[in-house]
Design a protein around this motif. Structure first.
Motif, PDB file in Angstrom:
ATOM      1  N   LYS A 213       0.839  -1.195   0.000  1.00 12.21           N
ATOM      2  CA  LYS A 213       0.000   0.000   0.000  1.00 12.21           C
ATOM      3  C   LYS A 213       0.873   1.243   0.000  1.00 12.21           C
ATOM      4  O   LYS A 213       1.958   1.251   0.593  1.00 12.21           O
ATOM      5  N   ARG A 214       0.390   2.277  -0.673  1.00 13.26           N
ATOM      6  CA  ARG A 214       0.962   3.624  -0.587  1.00 13.26           C
ATOM      7  C   ARG A 214      -0.110   4.529  -0.010  1.00 13.26           C
ATOM      8  O   ARG A 214      -1.269   4.445  -0.412  1.00 13.26           O
ATOM      9  N   PHE A 215       0.261   5.412   0.892  1.00 17.72           N
ATOM     10  CA  PHE A 215      -0.729   6.339   1.415  1.00 17.72           C
ATOM     11  C   PHE A 215      -0.019   7.593   1.931  1.00 17.72           C
ATOM     12  O   PHE A 215       1.122   7.531   2.393  1.00 17.72           O
ATOM     13  N   PRO A 216      -0.717   8.742   1.847  1.00 17.76           N
ATOM     14  CA  PRO A 216      -0.125   9.983   2.371  1.00 17.76           C
ATOM     15  C   PRO A 216      -0.189   9.992   3.897  1.00 17.76           C
ATOM     16  O   PRO A 216      -1.112   9.423   4.492  1.00 17.76           O
ATOM     17  N   MET A 217       0.783  10.619   4.515  1.00 16.32           N
ATOM     18  CA  MET A 217       0.746  10.735   5.982  1.00 16.32           C
ATOM     19  C   MET A 217       1.341  12.072   6.413  1.00 16.32           C
ATOM     20  O   MET A 217       2.361  12.524   5.893  1.00 16.32           O
ATOM     21  N   LYS A 218       0.630  12.655   7.362  1.00 18.01           N
ATOM     22  CA  LYS A 218       1.071  13.951   7.906  1.00 18.01           C
ATOM     23  C   LYS A 218       1.659  13.800   9.298  1.00 18.01           C
ATOM     24  O   LYS A 218       2.395  14.662   9.757  1.00 18.01           O
ATOM     25  N   ASP A 219       1.287  12.705   9.996  1.00 19.58           N
ATOM     26  CA  ASP A 219       1.766  12.517  11.359  1.00 19.58           C
ATOM     27  C   ASP A 219       1.678  11.040  11.733  1.00 19.58           C
ATOM     28  O   ASP A 219       1.300  10.188  10.920  1.00 19.58           O
ATOM     29  N   ALA A 220       2.030  10.747  12.983  1.00 15.24           N
ATOM     30  CA  ALA A 220       2.058   9.366  13.447  1.00 15.24           C
ATOM     31  C   ALA A 220       0.681   8.722  13.423  1.00 15.24           C
ATOM     32  O   ALA A 220       0.555   7.513  13.186  1.00 15.24           O
ATOM     33  N   GLU A 221      -0.369   9.503  13.626  1.00 15.88           N
ATOM     34  CA  GLU A 221      -1.723   8.935  13.595  1.00 15.88           C
ATOM     35  C   GLU A 221      -2.081   8.485  12.184  1.00 15.88           C
ATOM     36  O   GLU A 221      -2.692   7.430  11.992  1.00 15.88           O
ATOM     37  N   ASP A 222      -1.706   9.276  11.186  1.00 17.78           N
ATOM     38  CA  ASP A 222      -1.927   8.857   9.799  1.00 17.78           C
ATOM     39  C   ASP A 222      -1.188   7.552   9.513  1.00 17.78           C
ATOM     40  O   ASP A 222      -1.699   6.667   8.808  1.00 17.78           O
ATOM     41  N   LEU A 223       0.015   7.438  10.035  1.00 17.03           N
ATOM     42  CA  LEU A 223       0.798   6.223   9.847  1.00 17.03           C
ATOM     43  C   LEU A 223       0.071   5.024  10.449  1.00 17.03           C
ATOM     44  O   LEU A 223      -0.103   3.987   9.800  1.00 17.03           O
ATOM     45  N   TYR A 224      -0.379   5.175  11.682  1.00 22.11           N
ATOM     46  CA  TYR A 224      -1.050   4.075  12.382  1.00 22.11           C
ATOM     47  C   TYR A 224      -2.306   3.639  11.621  1.00 22.11           C
ATOM     48  O   TYR A 224      -2.485   2.445  11.337  1.00 22.11           O
TER      49      TYR A 224
ATOM     50  N   PHE B 148      10.677   4.714  16.643  1.00 20.35           N
ATOM     51  CA  PHE B 148       9.294   5.112  16.942  1.00 20.35           C
ATOM     52  C   PHE B 148       8.381   4.791  15.757  1.00 20.35           C
ATOM     53  O   PHE B 148       7.262   4.291  15.923  1.00 20.35           O
ATOM     54  N   GLY B 149       8.857   5.060  14.543  1.00 16.83           N
ATOM     55  CA  GLY B 149       8.064   4.757  13.365  1.00 16.83           C
ATOM     56  C   GLY B 149       7.778   3.274  13.252  1.00 16.83           C
ATOM     57  O   GLY B 149       6.633   2.859  12.966  1.00 16.83           O
ATOM     58  N   ALA B 150       8.801   2.429  13.474  1.00 17.52           N
ATOM     59  CA  ALA B 150       8.598   0.977  13.419  1.00 17.52           C
ATOM     60  C   ALA B 150       7.621   0.521  14.494  1.00 17.52           C
ATOM     61  O   ALA B 150       6.802  -0.385  14.278  1.00 17.52           O
ATOM     62  N   LEU B 151       7.660   1.159  15.646  1.00 18.58           N
ATOM     63  CA  LEU B 151       6.753   0.799  16.744  1.00 18.58           C
ATOM     64  C   LEU B 151       5.303   1.089  16.382  1.00 18.58           C
ATOM     65  O   LEU B 151       4.392   0.282  16.666  1.00 18.58           O
ATOM     66  N   LYS B 152       5.055   2.205  15.713  1.00 16.66           N
ATOM     67  CA  LYS B 152       3.686   2.545  15.306  1.00 16.66           C
ATOM     68  C   LYS B 152       3.166   1.543  14.268  1.00 16.66           C
ATOM     69  O   LYS B 152       1.997   1.141  14.296  1.00 16.66           O
ATOM     70  N   VAL B 153       4.017   1.116  13.334  1.00 21.18           N
ATOM     71  CA  VAL B 153       3.624   0.123  12.336  1.00 21.18           C
ATOM     72  C   VAL B 153       3.290  -1.194  13.030  1.00 21.18           C
ATOM     73  O   VAL B 153       2.268  -1.842  12.753  1.00 21.18           O
ATOM     74  N   LYS B 154       4.148  -1.610  13.950  1.00 17.34           N
ATOM     75  CA  LYS B 154       3.916  -2.863  14.676  1.00 17.34           C
ATOM     76  C   LYS B 154       2.629  -2.815  15.472  1.00 17.34           C
ATOM     77  O   LYS B 154       1.818  -3.774  15.466  1.00 17.34           O
ATOM     78  N   ASP B 155       2.371  -1.696  16.141  1.00 20.31           N
ATOM     79  CA  ASP B 155       1.150  -1.569  16.940  1.00 20.31           C
ATOM     80  C   ASP B 155      -0.093  -1.724  16.074  1.00 20.31           C
ATOM     81  O   ASP B 155      -1.065  -2.394  16.460  1.00 20.31           O
ATOM     82  N   ALA B 156      -0.074  -1.115  14.887  1.00 15.12           N
ATOM     83  CA  ALA B 156      -1.243  -1.193  13.998  1.00 15.12           C
ATOM     84  C   ALA B 156      -1.487  -2.630  13.546  1.00 15.12           C
ATOM     85  O   ALA B 156      -2.639  -3.104  13.530  1.00 15.12           O
TER      86      ALA B 156
END
Length: 756
Positions: free
Chosen positions: A65-76, A110-118
């Motif tokens: 998937k590709r998606f736009p993100m502005k912050d960590a919440e968008d990432l999650y 931190f970025g990897a942690l947000k991906v893992k949490d999702a």
């Protein structure tokens, strides 16, 4: 799931152009080049084929998937939106890699942690099952790349990096990664040469990476044929039947390739410790019938199985990161060039080097050069056609001259005709004049190199009578006499110690480097020493005790002689050698004045002055230094000359030692460092600031009628005037400079100090 996928193939920097050619050949469509990556569209069959057959990629990433993100919440939420149940089981294992920054995420962890949490939150079951983390061998390896506000979420199909073929369990000190080695082979034209039945030789093969990669190319073996664990093995989207079909095809191709008559692929390695690991790697790759590894030096390797065989000589010479390596590397490249010219005529050669300037010293022009990166180190691949018109050493000869030489050689090889014996007037036979000994042709020097050699020979001749008269074994023969060749050259018996002074910033580094190599080429010829006995170091402005710090760990000592004593020098491990040549006259003075005296040597270093005092008949010697290493060295110097009794070695801070000492001495020598801040001493020693306290403490230990010699090499040093008011002070600097330092009279200053 779609039948077509977006793929990202990552690779080492500099391999992108080769990788896109390879990937398109394996079926990648709409291919585009990125930094350290190639992007395109492919079917699952092509994705599998890339995993199996790519010799150049690190990883094959399937974009989910590709998606736009502005912050960590968008990432999650972007990651949470994927149907993860289509990709892994709830109780499976997971690893996440994150690259890039921005959009409020500056920490990759931190970025990897947000991906893992999702992912975990998406797959968590009512019973509490959820994926766990396994960074080594996960069921699924996820990669998210953040690029200018866009998140690219991918599944890693490769698992461990594709450069890890599985055959290289043992490796040398600085090996090439397998995919970089394959890229160098491809760029060097090996696939073409192999298809024509050509040979391959690596005269510096290490543990055989070039050899194995070349063998796999020649035998049509998929580089990852033997891999058992893949990133897609436990992926729920995996199509086992399709993979099995492709794998079986690769097995059949390898079997067919290995059934062909093997090509001649040989490796030579000077280090005997690497021979068996290299052979083990070849055996694991299944190429023992194709590849042989032998022990041998570059200067002696013979790549040709027969006169008609042609092929490729390929190598990755050492990069010379250790102190003193420059000279040995220069000669290594010269030897390599000489062997190519002598034994590999009409072959092709590929030299992968981190020192392109050294490549110019082989005496053969490269017709192409390519830039690569070996990790963070920029490198060049030099491609060479080993043909006489590419040679840049030796004289150029016309065809007529070459024909004349061939005719002369043929004539010389015919049996000698019986010679008429001649007799002198007394009737005795006159012996025929023996044929002159063959002249061994030395490598031709550049114009600058020849000029430098002339200066060295002139200096050597000028000092020869003095050296012979004084019985001197080690001395300085050159000290930046020519400003463009900024170095000091010292002879230590049959060794040469070269110290290159760092060039000013105003000097073009490439010109400075070229001059240095010119000088290194000239030194063995001009000084008549074996090139393996030239040690090179770079001398820069020193701070603290840097000049005394260990630079290497060879631990090799050479014995030299001076004034009837034997001393040990170490030419490789430290910036200085254990013997300050400029202090020779001071040591000889001490030897002459030491008879019956109690001698104190402060900041004694390796206690060479103490050895001279003992030789001169000193009643006793005491040597003080803070360094245990140098005191051990001093003990060896004393023992080498049979001096053990009545020769004390004291470890300690000189100032503190003097304050606590109550002994008296008749002869004292002080040669302090300019500056010292050792952790083993109290405070900081500064010779300009602390000279008065040091000399006062030493003079308090001087017996009536005694002499203190004080010396140092701080160029800006000024002796405090109040010392001359309290003591009889005579500067004797001019008397302590021998002819080999006459051009550099500021090498040190020295004073004779006595009580008034």
């Amino acid at each position: 799931m779609s039948d077509r996928f977006e793929l990202f193939l990552t690779c080492p920097k500099g391999l992108e152009g080769l990788l896109i050619e390879e990937a398109v050949g394996l079926g990648l469509e709409e291919a585009r080049e990125h930094t350290s990556a190639v992007r395109g569209m492919a079917s699952m069959e092509t994705a599998y084929r890339l995993c199996l057959w790519s010799r150049l990629a690190n990883r094959v990433l399937l974009v989910l998937k590709r998606f736009p993100m502005k912050d960590a919440e968008d990432l999650y939420h972007g990651v949470l939106d994927i149907d993860w149940q289509d990709h892994m089981l709830a109780d499976g294992t997971l690893a996440v890699e994150f690259s890039g920054h921005g959009s409020g995420i500056d920490n990759t962890h931190f970025g990897a942690l947000k991906v893992k949490d999702a992912i975990v939150d998406k797959l968590r079951t009512p019973q509490g099952d959820r994926p766990s983390i396994d960074k080594l061998n996960p069921d699924l390896r996820i990669h998210l790349r953040l690029d200018r506000g866009e998140a690219i979420l991918s599944l890693d199909l490769s698992g461990h990096s594709l450069h890890q073929r599985g055959y290289r369990l043992q490796q040398g000190a600085a090996p090439l990664k397998e995919n970089l080695a394959a890229a160098i082979l491809i760029r060097s034209g090996w696939p073409r040469i192999a298809a024509e039945g050509g040979a391959l030789a690596d005269p510096m093969c290490g543990v055989g990476t070039f050899l194995v990669e070349a063998g796999m190319i020649a035998a049509d073996m998929a580089p990852n044929l033997r891999r058992e664990q893949w990133g897609f093995t436990a992926w729920l989207g995996h199509v086992p039947a399709l993979w099995k079909k492709l794998h079986e095809e690769a097995v059949e191709r390898a079997a067919a390739g290995l059934a062909k008559p093997p090509l001649w692929i040989r490796g030579y390695e000077a280090d005997p410790r690497l021979i068996q690991p290299g052979r083990n790697n070849v055996e694991r790759a299944g190429l023992s019938e194709w590849i042989k590894i032998y022990q041998g030096e570059v200067a002696t390797f013979e790549p040709r199985p027969d006169q008609n065989q042609k092929g490729l000589v390929i190598c990755n010479p050492p990069y010379g990161e250790r102190l003193g390596d420059e000279a040995s590397l220069l000669y290594l490249y010269q030897n390599l060039g000489e062997r190519l010219r002598q034994a590999c005529l009409n072959w092709e050669a590929a030299v992968f080097t981190g020192a392109p300037d050294l490549g110019k010293r082989m005496g053969i022009r490269s017709h192409k050069q390519y830039s690569f990166w070996n990790g963070a180190l920029p490198c060049k691949l030099l491609l060479i056609k080993v043909l006489p018109d590419q040679f840049v050493t030796g004289e150029r000869r016309t065809p007529e001259q070459r024909q004349a030489e061939r005719e002369q050689a043929a004539y010389d090889q015919t049996p000698d005709e019986p010679q008429e014996r001649k007799f002198n007037k007394n009737g005795n036979p006159i012996k025929p004049t023996p044929a002159p000994a063959p002249v061994i042709e030395q490598p031709r020097l550049s114009e600058g190199g020849q000029m430098f050699a002339n200066r060295l020979q002139k200096n050597l001749k000028a000092m020869s009578k003095w050296v012979k008269r004084e019985g001197i074994d080690c001395y300085r023969v050159y000290d930046a006499d020519m400003p463009e060749y900024a170095m000091a050259i010292d002879l230590y018996h049959d060794w040469v110690h070269v110290q290159e002074y760092a060039a000013p910033k105003s000097i073009d580094p490439e010109k400075a480097s070229a001059r240095m190599f010119d000088a290194l080429a000239a030194i063995p010829q001009a000084l008549n020493v074996d090139k393996s006995r030239v040690v090179v170091k770079r001398r820069e402005r020193q701070s603290g005790t840097k000049q005394y710090e260990r630079q290497a760990a060879q631990g090799k000592f050479n014995e030299v002689s001076e004034g009837g004593v034997k001393l040990l020098v170490n030419l490789t491990d430290y910036l200085d050698t254990g013997l300050f040549l400029d202090h020779r006259p001071m040591r000889m003075r001490i030897q002459k004045e030491a008879a019956g005296k109690r001698f104190l040597n402060l900041f004694c270093y390796t206690a060479t002055a103490s050895v001279h005092a003992a030789k001169g008949g000193a009643r006793s010697t005491t040597s003080v230094d803070l360094s245990k290493t140098y005191l051990d060295w001093a003990r060896r110097n004393l023992s080498l000359n049979g001096f053990s009794d009545k020769n004390r070695l004291e470890q300690g801070d000189v100032m503190a030692w003097l304050e606590s000492s109550r002994d008296e001495y008749d002869l004292i020598f002080i040669d302090p460092p300019t500056f010292s801040n050792s952790k083993r001493m109290e405070g900081i020693f500064d010779v300009q600031r602390d000279q008065v306290q040091l000399i006062d403490l030493a003079m308090a230990r001087l017996a009536t009628g005694g002499v203190l010699y004080f010396s140092n090499n701080f160029r800006k040093f000024q002796l405090e005037e109040n010392l001359t008011e309290r003591y009889a002070v005579e500067e004797i600097s001019a008397q302590t400079i021998d002819p080999d330092f006459a051009r550099n009279t500021k090498i040190h200053r020295a004073w004779k100090i006595t009580a008034r």
